[in-house]
Design a protein around this motif. Sequence first.
Motif, PDB file in Angstrom:
ATOM      1  N   ASN A  10       3.908  75.021  25.773  1.00  0.00           N
ATOM      2  CA  ASN A  10       4.830  75.494  24.494  1.00  0.00           C
ATOM      3  C   ASN A  10       4.608  76.887  24.544  1.00  0.00           C
ATOM      4  OD1 ASN A  10       3.777  75.572  21.182  1.00  0.00           O
ATOM      5  ND2 ASN A  10       6.045  74.752  21.801  1.00  0.00           N
ATOM      6  N   ALA A  11       3.187  77.333  24.763  1.00  0.00           N
ATOM      7  CA  ALA A  11       2.958  78.911  24.531  1.00  0.00           C
ATOM      8  C   ALA A  11       3.947  79.672  25.550  1.00  0.00           C
ATOM      9  CB  ALA A  11       1.463  79.061  24.890  1.00  0.00           C
ATOM     10  N   GLY A  53      -6.391  63.510  18.342  1.00  0.00           N
ATOM     11  CA  GLY A  53      -6.811  63.332  16.929  1.00  0.00           C
ATOM     12  C   GLY A  53      -5.985  64.026  16.114  1.00  0.00           C
ATOM     13  N   GLY A  54      -5.414  65.247  16.660  1.00  0.00           N
ATOM     14  CA  GLY A  54      -4.280  66.049  15.870  1.00  0.00           C
ATOM     15  C   GLY A  54      -3.926  67.041  16.891  1.00  0.00           C
ATOM     16  N   THR A  55      -3.618  68.406  16.139  1.00  0.00           N
ATOM     17  CA  THR A  55      -3.012  69.149  17.002  1.00  0.00           C
ATOM     18  C   THR A  55      -4.058  70.093  17.669  1.00  0.00           C
ATOM     19  OG1 THR A  55      -1.159  69.571  15.093  1.00  0.00           O
ATOM     20  CG2 THR A  55      -1.611  71.523  16.589  1.00  0.00           C
ATOM     21  N   ILE A  89      -3.828  69.916  25.517  1.00  0.00           N
ATOM     22  CA  ILE A  89      -4.030  71.269  26.199  1.00  0.00           C
ATOM     23  C   ILE A  89      -2.894  71.826  26.960  1.00  0.00           C
ATOM     24  CG2 ILE A  89      -5.752  72.722  27.644  1.00  0.00           C
ATOM     25  CD1 ILE A  89      -7.958  71.008  26.665  1.00  0.00           C
ATOM     26  N   LEU A  90      -2.581  70.975  28.024  1.00  0.00           N
ATOM     27  CA  LEU A  90      -1.507  71.186  28.886  1.00  0.00           C
ATOM     28  C   LEU A  90      -0.120  71.383  28.075  1.00  0.00           C
ATOM     29  CD1 LEU A  90      -2.397  68.620  31.929  1.00  0.00           C
ATOM     30  CD2 LEU A  90      -2.687  71.441  31.717  1.00  0.00           C
ATOM     31  N   GLY A  91       0.052  70.494  27.252  1.00  0.00           N
ATOM     32  CA  GLY A  91       1.458  70.576  26.348  1.00  0.00           C
ATOM     33  C   GLY A  91       1.459  71.839  25.642  1.00  0.00           C
ATOM     34  N   SER A 148       0.857  75.140  20.695  1.00  0.00           N
ATOM     35  CA  SER A 148       0.171  73.963  20.139  1.00  0.00           C
ATOM     36  C   SER A 148       0.814  72.728  20.679  1.00  0.00           C
ATOM     37  CB  SER A 148       0.130  74.007  18.839  1.00  0.00           C
ATOM     38  OG  SER A 148       1.440  73.990  18.149  1.00  0.00           O
ATOM     39  N   SER A 149       0.166  71.797  20.785  1.00  0.00           N
ATOM     40  CA  SER A 149       0.737  70.093  21.115  1.00  0.00           C
ATOM     41  C   SER A 149      -0.083  69.449  20.344  1.00  0.00           C
ATOM     42  CB  SER A 149       0.841  70.282  22.584  1.00  0.00           C
ATOM     43  OG  SER A 149       1.323  69.005  22.807  1.00  0.00           O
TER      44      SER A 149
END
Length: 368
Positions: free
Chosen positions: A148-149, A81-83, A142-144, A76-77
């Motif tokens: 992170n995944a 507007g949010g996560t 999305i890229l972040g 997640s990143s």
Amino acid sequence: MNKKRCNALLPLVQLLPAVAAAAAVLFALPRTVPVLAAVPERLTAVVEQPVEAASSEVEEEVLPKLPYADGVYVGSSRGYGGTVRVQVTMENGSITEVEILGASHETKQFLRRAKRLLTTVVEAQSWEVDAISEATYTSRGILGAVQNALTGEVVNNPLPPQPKPAAPLMVEEFTAPSTYLDGIYTAEAMGFEGKITVQITVAEDKITDITLLSAEDEEEYLSRAKQVIPAILEGQSPNVDAVSGATYSSTGILNAVKLALAKAAVAPAEEAAPEQAASEEAAEEAAAPSEAAGPEETPVTAPTVEVVQPEEKSTVPAWLKEVWQQLFPAETPDDSEPASSEEVLPASEAVLPPEETETEPETEGAAE
């Protein structure tokens, strides 16, 4: 002679190499036909071999083996507007699929554009690709999340510029009246980006319907803010909590409903239905008191007018009255009113001689 013969045989000698070559060709031709037939195939093989080698080299550059074990990873990143949460699938050291698990706080139109990155990440086998224009913050989310995944690193994307509300947040006060007037009422209040207009229907002293007529806020926030409408209808009161994540929009809906209900509570008689107005007039006439005076009323008496006659000015001097009282004390008792000027004058004229009457004022004046 010898020269002449040599000159004659010279052309024949010159033709011998050509004849030998032709004989050799005729002798070797049957054996060279299969070889010549195979020449095009060999040339094709020679040409295709470098191309295949080049393509294999390109594939090795575009699809490198990533140092991650096969499996499914979730990361997640922060987006706009949010996560943003994604799921990455690894097989044989390559990214085979990227899927978005959650992005409820992102604007739908921007999220739709940013989803093109899912294919781009698989083709590039990397999250280090350019963001989608006009969906920059959602793309970074999305890229972040992919990074992170796969790596476990926390990616802190920059915060987007926060929009400012059109007006400060205000909560209207509302006190439920004893009754409502049946009818349809509209009112408007400020949301986040502009005005929100609602329409309420009141029947038999109950709120039966609430409709959102127009709003300038984004649909994403309005869809959440509309959750207050069933709560109002269930509790028959707009005094409910605002929706978290859509505070301005839900507060705007609540304030508009409160203002509309205020109209229903204090609406003038002319705004009511004609039948209702007629019934109210009939009720007022029935409740109005009759023209006859009740038992508690005091009868009105005619005003009494007292006529006061102006007091006539006495023509008898004061000194003459004193003299008269001294001369005739018995005839004028103390408790009786003094005689009028008409009564005193004849008596004085009868007692005093005329000459005394004329000269007495001078004597009295000299004495003073």
